[in-house]
Design a protein around this motif. Structure first.
Motif, PDB file in Angstrom:
ATOM      1  N   GLU A   1       0.829  -1.239  -0.045  1.00 54.36           N
ATOM      2  CA  GLU A   1       0.084   0.033  -0.101  1.00 54.36           C
ATOM      3  C   GLU A   1       0.795   1.331  -0.009  1.00 54.36           C
ATOM      4  N   VAL A   2       0.496   2.207  -0.788  1.00 58.50           N
ATOM      5  CA  VAL A   2       1.087   3.684  -0.731  1.00 58.50           C
ATOM      6  C   VAL A   2       0.130   4.432  -0.211  1.00 58.50           C
ATOM      7  N   GLU A   3       0.352   5.334   0.487  1.00 60.15           N
ATOM      8  CA  GLU A   3      -0.600   6.486   0.902  1.00 60.15           C
ATOM      9  C   GLU A   3      -0.144   7.919   0.629  1.00 60.15           C
ATOM     10  N   ASP A   4       1.238   7.964   0.499  1.00 53.57           N
ATOM     11  CA  ASP A   4       1.756   9.275   0.006  1.00 53.57           C
ATOM     12  C   ASP A   4       1.213   9.870  -1.199  1.00 53.57           C
ATOM     13  N   GLU A   5       0.609  10.801  -1.428  1.00 63.08           N
ATOM     14  CA  GLU A   5      -0.056  11.302  -2.753  1.00 63.08           C
ATOM     15  C   GLU A   5       1.033  11.618  -3.673  1.00 63.08           C
ATOM     16  N   GLU A   6       2.021  11.891  -3.339  1.00 61.60           N
ATOM     17  CA  GLU A   6       3.180  12.188  -4.407  1.00 61.60           C
ATOM     18  C   GLU A   6       3.607  11.086  -4.840  1.00 61.60           C
ATOM     19  N   GLN A   7       3.898   9.965  -4.131  1.00 56.13           N
ATOM     20  CA  GLN A   7       4.163   8.697  -4.596  1.00 56.13           C
ATOM     21  C   GLN A   7       3.215   7.975  -5.330  1.00 56.13           C
ATOM     22  N   LYS A   8       1.679   7.956  -5.178  1.00 56.72           N
ATOM     23  CA  LYS A   8       0.767   7.716  -5.850  1.00 56.72           C
ATOM     24  C   LYS A   8       0.722   8.241  -7.475  1.00 56.72           C
ATOM     25  N   LYS A   9       1.044   9.404  -7.391  1.00 54.95           N
ATOM     26  CA  LYS A   9       1.383  10.492  -8.579  1.00 54.95           C
ATOM     27  C   LYS A   9       2.444   9.592  -9.484  1.00 54.95           C
ATOM     28  N   MET A  10       3.627   9.422  -8.719  1.00 58.82           N
ATOM     29  CA  MET A  10       4.735   8.984  -9.365  1.00 58.82           C
ATOM     30  C   MET A  10       4.289   7.407  -9.982  1.00 58.82           C
ATOM     31  N   ASP A  11       3.670   6.661  -9.157  1.00 52.85           N
ATOM     32  CA  ASP A  11       3.206   5.359  -9.603  1.00 52.85           C
ATOM     33  C   ASP A  11       2.377   5.274 -10.894  1.00 52.85           C
ATOM     34  N   ARG A  12       1.551   6.286 -10.827  1.00 55.27           N
ATOM     35  CA  ARG A  12       0.682   6.451 -11.896  1.00 55.27           C
ATOM     36  C   ARG A  12       1.553   6.785 -13.180  1.00 55.27           C
ATOM     37  N   GLU A  13       2.636   7.674 -13.175  1.00 59.11           N
ATOM     38  CA  GLU A  13       3.123   7.872 -14.238  1.00 59.11           C
ATOM     39  C   GLU A  13       4.182   6.896 -14.717  1.00 59.11           C
ATOM     40  N   TRP A  14       4.638   5.987 -13.774  1.00 55.36           N
ATOM     41  CA  TRP A  14       5.589   4.919 -14.070  1.00 55.36           C
ATOM     42  C   TRP A  14       4.618   3.954 -14.699  1.00 55.36           C
ATOM     43  N   GLN A  15       3.529   3.617 -14.378  1.00 58.08           N
ATOM     44  CA  GLN A  15       2.613   2.749 -15.150  1.00 58.08           C
ATOM     45  C   GLN A  15       2.344   3.077 -16.502  1.00 58.08           C
ATOM     46  N   GLU A  16       2.086   4.377 -16.775  1.00 61.44           N
ATOM     47  CA  GLU A  16       1.754   4.988 -18.097  1.00 61.44           C
ATOM     48  C   GLU A  16       2.787   4.724 -19.037  1.00 61.44           C
ATOM     49  N   GLU A  17       4.120   5.289 -18.388  1.00 62.66           N
ATOM     50  CA  GLU A  17       5.632   4.982 -19.244  1.00 62.66           C
ATOM     51  C   GLU A  17       5.303   3.304 -19.647  1.00 62.66           C
ATOM     52  N   ARG A  18       5.373   2.482 -18.679  1.00 62.48           N
ATOM     53  CA  ARG A  18       5.329   1.210 -19.133  1.00 62.48           C
ATOM     54  C   ARG A  18       4.383   0.568 -20.004  1.00 62.48           C
ATOM     55  N   ARG A  19       3.193   1.154 -19.868  1.00 59.99           N
ATOM     56  CA  ARG A  19       1.915   0.620 -20.845  1.00 59.99           C
ATOM     57  C   ARG A  19       2.578   1.369 -22.277  1.00 59.99           C
ATOM     58  N   ALA A  20       2.915   2.646 -22.411  1.00 64.93           N
ATOM     59  CA  ALA A  20       3.192   3.080 -23.499  1.00 64.93           C
ATOM     60  C   ALA A  20       4.266   2.377 -24.346  1.00 64.93           C
ATOM     61  N   GLU A  21       5.362   1.855 -23.572  1.00 62.48           N
ATOM     62  CA  GLU A  21       6.648   1.101 -24.091  1.00 62.48           C
ATOM     63  C   GLU A  21       6.058  -0.015 -24.565  1.00 62.48           C
ATOM     64  N   PHE A  22       5.223  -0.891 -23.838  1.00 65.43           N
ATOM     65  CA  PHE A  22       4.674  -2.375 -24.000  1.00 65.43           C
ATOM     66  C   PHE A  22       3.939  -1.991 -25.484  1.00 65.43           C
TER      67      PHE A  22
END
Length: 332
Positions: free
Chosen positions: A235-256
């Motif tokens: 679980e990630v509660e920090d909002e900044e970390q959640k935002k970074m996680d979403r960006e990380w996922q978007e990058e990987r989806r685009a690369e895939f």
């Protein structure tokens, strides 16, 4: 117990070591980062790949003032623009990128030969783990006599925890590279696999298998977009970390979708994943050329102008903000 296994076989004979000719730690340690590879060893996307493919090994501009960095970018642009029409085509970028990737790999081969020769003073064509271990201790500043005693009683040297952790990681990598025969010694080819697994098909296959073991949730030997972009558990509660996680996922989806899934069927096979990570695959140049154009081509004419390169210079010049983000999400 695990640490003691690293040194338990030191007592066999070896040529004397010359303390004055100790290699540096940077020379000895296997790089965490694999040159010219789109994936890091932990399965993360290589954030610097676009920069490396375009700039090559000798254009370190991260620490340059902005005006100097821009001047270097311009110089490279004119080198890539072989027909001097003021725009970079797919063919020009592809040729340049493959040249840079191959330069990365060729330099790694030369460096490997030099280091191996240094570690193999008797010229028997093999480097024993204990020889590597001794050089590592000397590179860390431990005197030769103390390092030798350490081999018999590892309490002689009170090593830092990070140094012990390093050696444990290196020992696992050493074991992975020690394949033919399995004798705790590495030939020059095996030593190259140890330091630069991107040069070895077997090591690339092992790396991909590790990736599949981590991400292939339904155990079908393939990856879909959801599996490739799945966040680590927890679980990630920090909002900044959640935002970074979403960006990380978007990058990987685009690369895939854009690069890995070459037949666009929603599933990446082992063959597609191997084609994606194999740096000497000729497909790498064309794929990355198209990828760069898609990122830089603002007017959508299928080419890249100098103005467009400079407009997107952040792709080639790391900012401290980007570095922080990468550091914070560095592990699975």
């Amino acid at each position: 117990m695990l640490f003691s296994l690293l040194i338990c076989d030191f007592l066999t004979a070896r040529p004397p070591l010359d303390e004055s000719k100790a290699l540096s730690v940077d020379k000895l340690k296997p790089p965490d980062h694999l040159d010219g590879l789109k994936l890091e060893q932990d399965g993360h996307l290589n954030k610097d790949f676009h920069k490396e493919a375009f700039l090559g090994n000798h254009e370190e501009i991260d620490d340059d003032p902005e005006e100097i960095a821009e001047t270097k970018l311009k110089d490279i642009f004119y080198k890539v623009d072989t027909d001097a029409d003021g725009e970079l085509s797919v063919d020009e970028l592809e040729s340049w990128i493959m040249d840079k990737i191959n330069s990365h790999l060729d330099e790694a081969l030369e460096e490997n030969d030099h280091i191996f020769k240094h570690l193999d003073p008797d010229g028997d064509g093999a480097v024993d783990w204990k020889e590597y271990y001794m050089h590592f201790l000397m590179a860390k500043g431990y005197p030769l006599d103390k390092a030798e005693k350490h081999m018999e009683d590892y309490d002689v040297i009170e090593m830092k925890m990070e140094e012990r952790d390093q050696l444990v990681r290196y020992k696992f990598r050493w074991t992975d590279a020690d394949t033919d025969p399995v004798d705790n010694k590495l030939s020059k080819t095996e030593f190259l696999s140890f330091r630069h697994p991107e040069q070895s098909k077997l090591m690339l296959e092992n790396m991909l298998q590790t990736l599949l073991n981590s991400l292939d949730r339904n155990d079908d030997g393939k990856l879909d977009e959801e599996e490739f972009s799945a966040l680590p558990p927890g679980e990630v509660e920090d909002e900044e970390q959640k935002k970074m996680d979403r960006e990380w996922q978007e990058e990987r989806r685009a690369e895939f979708k854009k690069v890995i899934d070459s037949d666009r069927n929603g599933v990446a096979t082992k063959e597609e994943l191997m084609a994606y990570v194999d740096p000497r695959n000729p497909h790498q140049g064309k794929s990355e050329a198209n990828n760069l154009i898609s990122m830089l081509d603002d007017n959508k004419n299928g080419k890249v102008s100098l103005k467009e390169v400079l407009h997107h210079k952040d792709i080639f010049i790391n900012s401290k903000v980007c570095d922080v983000k990468r550091i914070l999400h560095d592990e699975f």
